[in-house]
Design an enzyme around this catalytic site. Structure first.
Site, PDB file in Angstrom:
ATOM      1  N   ASN A 116      37.013  81.823  13.736  1.00  8.87           N
ATOM      2  CA  ASN A 116      36.143  82.993  13.794  1.00  8.87           C
ATOM      3  C   ASN A 116      36.934  84.264  14.168  1.00  8.87           C
ATOM      4  OD1 ASN A 116      33.652  84.776  14.358  1.00  8.87           O
ATOM      5  ND2 ASN A 116      32.852  82.908  13.417  1.00  8.87           N
ATOM      6  N   ARG A 117      36.231  85.294  14.638  1.00 13.26           N
ATOM      7  CA  ARG A 117      36.826  86.628  14.669  1.00 13.26           C
ATOM      8  C   ARG A 117      37.433  87.011  16.013  1.00 13.26           C
ATOM      9  NH1 ARG A 117      32.639  86.305  11.427  1.00 13.26           N
ATOM     10  NH2 ARG A 117      32.978  86.998   9.290  1.00 13.26           N
ATOM     11  N   HIS A 142      39.550  83.538  11.367  1.00 12.37           N
ATOM     12  CA  HIS A 142      40.016  82.185  11.071  1.00 12.37           C
ATOM     13  C   HIS A 142      41.544  82.078  10.965  1.00 12.37           C
ATOM     14  CE1 HIS A 142      35.943  80.957  10.769  1.00 12.37           C
ATOM     15  NE2 HIS A 142      35.711  81.228   9.503  1.00 12.37           N
ATOM     16  N   HIS A 216      35.582  73.313   9.191  1.00 13.51           N
ATOM     17  CA  HIS A 216      34.692  74.280   8.538  1.00 13.51           C
ATOM     18  C   HIS A 216      33.998  73.653   7.302  1.00 13.51           C
ATOM     19  CE1 HIS A 216      33.354  78.153   6.965  1.00 13.51           C
ATOM     20  NE2 HIS A 216      33.865  78.769   8.019  1.00 13.51           N
ATOM     21  N   TYR A 218      31.151  72.673   4.748  1.00 14.14           N
ATOM     22  CA  TYR A 218      29.861  73.187   4.260  1.00 14.14           C
ATOM     23  C   TYR A 218      29.028  71.978   3.838  1.00 14.14           C
ATOM     24  CZ  TYR A 218      31.784  77.957   3.451  1.00 14.14           C
ATOM     25  OH  TYR A 218      32.347  79.201   3.570  1.00 14.14           O
ATOM     26  N   ASP A 281      24.725  83.688  11.007  1.00 15.35           N
ATOM     27  CA  ASP A 281      26.178  83.641  11.154  1.00 15.35           C
ATOM     28  C   ASP A 281      26.449  83.923  12.631  1.00 15.35           C
ATOM     29  OD1 ASP A 281      28.877  83.549  10.725  1.00 15.35           O
ATOM     30  OD2 ASP A 281      28.926  85.080   9.157  1.00 15.35           O
ATOM     31  N   GLN A 318      29.043  77.588  15.704  1.00  9.94           N
ATOM     32  CA  GLN A 318      28.747  78.697  14.800  1.00  9.94           C
ATOM     33  C   GLN A 318      27.874  78.146  13.671  1.00  9.94           C
ATOM     34  OE1 GLN A 318      29.977  81.855  15.249  1.00  9.94           O
ATOM     35  NE2 GLN A 318      29.355  82.825  13.328  1.00  9.94           N
ATOM     36  N   GLU A 346      29.952  74.877  12.802  1.00 10.29           N
ATOM     37  CA  GLU A 346      31.338  74.909  13.262  1.00 10.29           C
ATOM     38  C   GLU A 346      31.373  74.803  14.779  1.00 10.29           C
ATOM     39  OE1 GLU A 346      33.089  78.543  11.330  1.00 10.29           O
ATOM     40  OE2 GLU A 346      31.175  78.441  10.314  1.00 10.29           O
TER      41      GLU A 346
HETATM   42  C1  GLA Z   1      32.500  81.630   9.427  1.00  9.22           C
HETATM   43  C2  GLA Z   1      32.222  83.054   9.719  1.00  9.22           C
HETATM   44  C3  GLA Z   1      31.533  83.655   8.556  1.00  9.22           C
HETATM   45  C4  GLA Z   1      32.388  83.514   7.311  1.00  9.22           C
HETATM   46  C5  GLA Z   1      32.655  82.074   7.067  1.00  9.22           C
HETATM   47  C6  GLA Z   1      33.591  81.898   5.896  1.00  9.22           C
HETATM   48  O1  GLA Z   1      31.351  80.903   9.425  1.00  9.22           O
HETATM   49  O2  GLA Z   1      31.458  83.244  10.879  1.00  9.22           O
HETATM   50  O3  GLA Z   1      31.260  85.010   8.801  1.00  9.22           O
HETATM   51  O4  GLA Z   1      33.591  84.179   7.482  1.00  9.22           O
HETATM   52  O5  GLA Z   1      33.223  81.486   8.216  1.00  9.22           O
HETATM   53  O6  GLA Z   1      33.170  82.568   4.767  1.00  9.22           O
END
Ligand code: GLA
Length: 382
Positions: A116-117, A142, A216, A218, A281, A318, A346
């Site tokens: 994440n950020r 990431h 991560h 999906y 998100d 997340q 996540e």
């Molecule tokens: C995480 C982030 C999202 C996005 C996805 C990948 O979940 O929080 O904002 O970047 O990864 O697309």
């Protein structure tokens, strides 16, 4: 895990065995030990630069088949039966390695060094300012431009009577993407006959550094034939971390009650998504003791009867509802991934923790060991 949780787990396993086995006697403890189908197979997946990349197929006695590549530690496929006994793939991804290399929104990967950020890609540690690679607007996401999802990991196959697995390791150099310290990272995936995929992530450093590592994947329990908005989701969290427009936490920890963020008692992903700008998100604050392996989320699809339970030692989760999928990616078997065609759960430390004094510590120091486990448990409910 509490007693209530244990008996629920046992019941789910029994239901799965009833629906997933050909012989009613299968699934006893003896069967696990005499397992002939608990296997791992290695095949060639392609090349990343001049490095060979492999694809490993893990199979258990109940027909769960999981494919993992040592490029990015990516889970490329999870096959499980539905309530009619039909097997299908419940995760998004690609058929070929080159597609992962060219353009992947972190499908199934291990993300890091910091998942994440990190706001503006900047943080101060022990009085020194560090600047990281910027790859998401003004921010670092990431692990940066070439995160752990885009490197080739060393791989060792593992097998004993109870589980079959893959042990991946990667040496992240001091200064990589701007991070301080050499980081030794090890990810162990293990599949057993309780229909669990266990993911153990460990790391050690020679200088203080932020570390946040997660998988991560999906999920789409309907094999990406429709969106995930009809999936039922339970999140064992009564708080979350609100974000600003750039998806950076404001620093507040807010209650989920009486809002579209509340998944405490389980409801469909789509029921109130319209009230959440951009879709989900957000990082959820898991209700647990620090470091305890406990139930964090249940994802269930009433149409197929497929259910995934997530247990984790991590403090946060997340929940990302696939908001950036927009139909431009064609994945496995030619399926087009439109908005909300996959969701990620996540398990992680909170985003931007190095800049948020109120969040749990995400700095790893020399002599300490980062060790976090997440378990996906697969069940079919008839
Ligand atoms: C995480 C982030 C999202 C996005 C996805 C990948 O979940 O929080 O904002 O970047 O990864 O697309």
């Amino acid at each position: 895990m509490g007693a209530k949780c244990n008996s629920f787990l046992l019941l789910s396993i029994l239901i799965f065995f009833q629906s997933g086995c050909n012989n009613p006697g299968e699934g006893t403890g003896k069967e696990y030990q005499d397992s002939v189908k608990l296997t791992i197979m290695k095949s060639y997946f392609g090349k990343s630069g001049n490095q060979d990349v492999s694809l490993y197929t893990l199979t258990n006695d109940n027909g769960i088949v999981i494919k993992i590549t040592n490029y990015g530690g990516i889970i490329t496929s999870i096959l499980m039966p539905d309530k009619k006994g039909k097997t299908g793939d419940i995760v998004l991804g690609y058929d070929n390695l080159n597609q992962y290399i060219e353009n992947s929104p972190y499908f199934g990967a291990i993300v890091g060094r910091y998942a994440n950020r990190i706001a503006k890609g900047r943080f101060t540690l022990d009085g020194r300012i560090y600047e990281l690679a910027i790859n998401d607007g003004d921010h670092h996401l990431h692990g940066g431009i070439k995160g752990f999802d885009k490197v080739v990991w060393d791989a060792i196959e593992t097998k004993d009577s109870a589980q079959v697995g893959l042990s991946l390791s990667y040496h992240s150099k001091d200064g990589e993407e701007g991070y301080p310290g050499n980081l030794e990272v090890k990810v162990t995936y293990a599949l057993n006959n309780n229909n669990e995929l266990r993911i153990l992530i460990e790391a050690e450093t020679d200088k203080p550094t932020p570390v946040n590592l997660c998988n991560h994947t999906y999920f789409n329990l309907r094999e990406a034939d429709t969106s995930v908005l009809g999936h039922m989701l339970t999140l064992f969290a009564d708080k979350y971390t609100p974000v600003d427009e750039g998806l950076i936490p404001t620093g507040k920890i807010a209650p989920v009650s009486n809002s579209a963020m509340d998944f405490k008692t389980g409801r469909s992903v789509g029921s109130q998504i319209g009230q959440v700008k951009g879709g989900y998100d957000h990082n959820y604050v898991l209700q647990k003791n620090p470091g305890e392996l406990s139930l964090a989320a249940i994802l269930y699809d009433p149409e197929t009867g497929r259910e995934v339970k997530l247990y984790t030692t991590q403090p946060g989760l997340q929940f990302y509802s696939g908001n950036f999928l927009d139909g431009t990616i064609t994945g496995k078997g030619g399926k087009v991934y439109r908005k909300h065609y996959g969701l990620c759960l996540e398990t992680q430390h909170f985003p931007d923790s190095p800049n948020q004094p109120g969040f749990p510590n995400a700095i790893l120091r020399p002599g300490e060991k980062f060790s976090e486990e997440t378990v996906f448990q697969f069940t079919v409910i008839k």
